[in-house]
Design a protein around this motif. Sequence first.
Motif, short mmCIF file in Angstrom:
data_model
loop_
_atom_site.label_atom_id
_atom_site.label_comp_id
_atom_site.label_asym_id
_atom_site.label_seq_id
_atom_site.Cartn_x
_atom_site.Cartn_y
_atom_site.Cartn_z
N LEU A 1 0.82 -1.21 0.00
CA LEU A 1 0.00 0.00 0.00
C LEU A 1 0.86 1.26 0.00
N ALA A 2 2.06 1.19 0.61
CA ALA A 2 2.98 2.33 0.53
C ALA A 2 3.42 2.55 -0.91
N LEU A 3 3.75 1.45 -1.61
CA LEU A 3 4.14 1.56 -3.02
C LEU A 3 2.98 2.07 -3.87
N LEU A 4 1.79 1.53 -3.60
CA LEU A 4 0.62 1.90 -4.40
C LEU A 4 0.20 3.35 -4.15
N SER A 5 0.25 3.78 -2.90
CA SER A 5 -0.08 5.18 -2.59
C SER A 5 0.87 6.12 -3.31
N ASP A 6 2.16 5.75 -3.34
CA ASP A 6 3.13 6.58 -4.05
C ASP A 6 2.84 6.61 -5.53
#
Length: 445
Positions: free
Chosen positions: A305-310
């Motif tokens: 989710l950190a990667l996707l949010s970015d």
Amino acid sequence: MSRQLHLGAFIMGVGHHAAAWRLPGADPANLTRPGYFTALAQTAERGKFDYLFFADRLALSDRYGNNLDASVRYLAGPRLDPVALLGLLAGATSRIGLAATASTTFNDPFNLARRFATLDHLSEGRIGWNVVTSTNDGEALNFGAEPILEHEARYRRAREFVGLALDLWDSWEDGALLHDAASGQFADPAQVHYLDHQGEHFSVRGPLNLPRSPQGRPVLIQAGSSSTGQDFAAELADVIFTAQPDLGQAQAFYQRVQQRLREQGRAEGALKIMPGVMPFVAARQAEAEARFAELEANVHPLAGLALLSDSMNHDLSQYPLDEPLPEVREVRGNQSRFKLVQALSQREGLTLRQLGQRFGGSRSHRVLAGTPSQVADDLQHWFESRACDGFNIMPPYLPEGLDSFVALVVPELQRRGLFRQQYQGSTLREHLGLARPPSRFSTSG
């Protein structure tokens, strides 16, 4: 000669899979060790890859929760400046192409054009530039600009930026250097050109203070698959990177890009389409699948989710983890990747937690797990079905993931006559089957 498959080695961290750093023997300290990167480049060159590629982001991932907790806790996030890294690798290799991402949003045309031209000379014509517009507010904050420019504005700036880089690289014609000691004339001023550019975003006089490189100018790569990104690639790029998990959609994408090429007056084959693939390769299928399952089980949902949010430039921490991704009407980040993720979530009814775990593994790219023959079968089918011109191979864990592909899959592709046995040229353009372009200022070109 029959149509030949192209292969790029897309290197990221200790592997593309978000759980790669958790494998026994993984050493995140490698991320700042020169020997680690030179060994990877030499392995890819031994496999006769067209190029080695490094992506970039100008900030740590912090859009999830608008803090660093998830990315620093669960991701192997540090990365070197990839353009500087190419200088190291140019000296450690002799034939493989070398490509890196650099942003048109947070650079200036003259400095970046000069940097890539320098590397292209030092590598004797093996450099590629992956043109990105930057999509993330975290990056913008590191350059005194927030929020990030909206999508169309970023591409307007990118078009002007890339047009200037092309003009700067071409500002010395091929015959400009005379080296005439008898007459005392080093170069012909009639073949060195001012740009005198005054545009919406930039004012550049030129010329570049370097002559043209052995391949004319660096190879241009475009990594956006949105309609705007496709138009940009068809107009200016030599290679397009894309995420295409479905064969039918990849074939449709391929045809749309070919149509755009025709509209630009460019020939089919002038733009190489290279989707990403994450291969798990082993002597037995069960072994490959077990390694994939091991990594998938170790992905922390917040890492994905950190990667996707970015990628989306949208804070997903505001939504409940155990409910589906709500309808998000618009994001200011990666448009094409967001559409893929949204479609996956809706199609499979994934909760946000499940979506994070899935994205942390594949990052919306295709995953293959099987024997060398099975992996080669799949790559051959996509290639011969006109879904692509080749693949960005994304090793899920390093260095073993690249080692196994080079040792097991490349020989299988070579036996089938799909991939080169040896390099036939010395420049990246020659590896890709692209003609050396004349200077834009040349009256004979």
